[in-house]
Scaffold this motif. Structure first.
Motif, short mmCIF file in Angstrom:
data_model
loop_
_atom_site.label_atom_id
_atom_site.label_comp_id
_atom_site.label_asym_id
_atom_site.label_seq_id
_atom_site.Cartn_x
_atom_site.Cartn_y
_atom_site.Cartn_z
N GLU A 210 -16.48 -7.68 8.10
CA GLU A 210 -15.51 -7.64 9.23
C GLU A 210 -14.28 -7.70 7.98
N LEU A 211 -14.53 -8.93 7.62
CA LEU A 211 -13.43 -9.63 7.06
C LEU A 211 -12.01 -8.36 6.16
N ARG A 212 -13.46 -7.16 5.79
CA ARG A 212 -12.42 -6.54 5.88
C ARG A 212 -11.64 -5.31 6.13
N HIS A 213 -12.11 -5.74 7.62
CA HIS A 213 -11.36 -5.19 8.45
C HIS A 213 -10.29 -6.47 9.99
N SER A 214 -10.10 -7.15 9.07
CA SER A 214 -9.43 -8.43 9.77
C SER A 214 -9.58 -8.60 10.89
N ILE A 215 -11.46 -8.61 11.20
CA ILE A 215 -12.14 -9.19 11.96
C ILE A 215 -12.91 -10.48 11.28
N VAL A 216 -13.11 -11.20 12.23
CA VAL A 216 -14.31 -12.22 12.27
C VAL A 216 -15.22 -12.43 12.60
N SER B 159 -16.45 -14.07 3.67
CA SER B 159 -15.71 -14.00 3.46
C SER B 159 -15.49 -13.40 1.83
#
Length: 256
Positions: free
Chosen positions: A150-156, A178
């Motif tokens: 998700e963080l790759r898409h700026s989503i937590v 992370s």
């Protein structure tokens, strides 16, 4: 019995989409995520349909076990990002409703009395990874790719983090969250996230084998065992032993 449930609510005039397939094989209910063109991504319709289907299965006295799988070459690609354009601070009611629905789904299987085995092949990422490890047991294909990108898409990955934390060591869990690292089937098995690894085409038959073993058990006994299993995980030792004593006395009435 074979049935379908769910619809595409993406907009006015959208065509009906059977997002979840429901099939009974004797006392085993098979639930199949059915958006293969989207890698079974969890839009609101599918999330709601699966949550409702799990609830219905748990209440049906004829269902003694559930198999959860996905149609196509992947289990579930997580949340359907195409819906995110409508889930903004300008639409708080929709944001809160979706978050509540997702949170309930991610914990639903462990709160059921009926046991659930996930039959997982291919991608199981984000919310799909949460479903895969949220089942009571998991059978994985050798082609499994499990993780939280998700963080790759700026989503937590907020609503799946609890399940991951409780089933995996903190260092590896944080690395996955992370960096977006994906685990292979062998790695997932080594970490205790899956029970069995089989060839991709064998995941459903292998899961059915597990489910039929459950279905052969006295249903009140397996419900009590499952309930106690998850309760004692969160209790201090003395309280857990007292809960065990209560079930020990109760189970005397289960014997045939």
């Amino acid at each position: 019995m074979t049935a379908t449930t769910g619809e595409n609510r993406a907009g006015t005039g959208a065509q009906s989409e059977q997002v979840l397939l429901v099939e009974d094989r004797d006392a085993v209910r098979v639930l199949t995520l059915n958006r293969p063109h989207k890698r079974n991504a969890l839009n609101t319709a599918l999330t709601r349909a699966l949550n409702d289907a799990l609830t219905t299965a748990d209440r049906d006295p004829g269902v003694r076990a559930v198999v959860l799988t996905g149609n196509g070459r992947g289990f579930c690609a997580g949340a359907d990002l195409s819906e995110f354009s409508a889930l903004t601070p300008d639409n708080p009611e929709a944001v809160l409703e979706r978050a509540d629905l997702t949170a309930r789904l991610q914990t639903r299987m462990q709160r059921m009395g009926v046991p659930v085995v996930a039959a997982v092949r291919g991608a199981a990422v984000g919310g799909g990874a949460g479903l895969a490890i949220g089942a009571d047991m998991t059978v994985a294909g050798t082609d499994l790719k499990l993780g939280y990108p998700e963080l790759r898409h700026s989503i937590v990955p907020a609503l799946v983090m609890t399940g991951l934390q409780r089933q995996l060591g903190r260092k590896l869990a944080f690395e996955m969250i992370s960096t977006g690292r994906l685990l292979t089937a062998a790695e997932a098995a080594e970490q205790g996230l899956v029970n069995r690894v089989v060839e991709p085409d064998e995941v459903v038959p292998a899961a059915m084998e597990v489910a039929r073993q459950w279905a052969a058990v006295e249903p009140r006994a397996i419900r009590a065992a499952k309930d106690l299993f998850y309760r004692v995980a969160d209790l201090p030792t003395e309280a857990a032993m007292r809960a065990g004593q209560d079930v020990n006395a109760l189970m005397r009435g289960f014997r045939r």
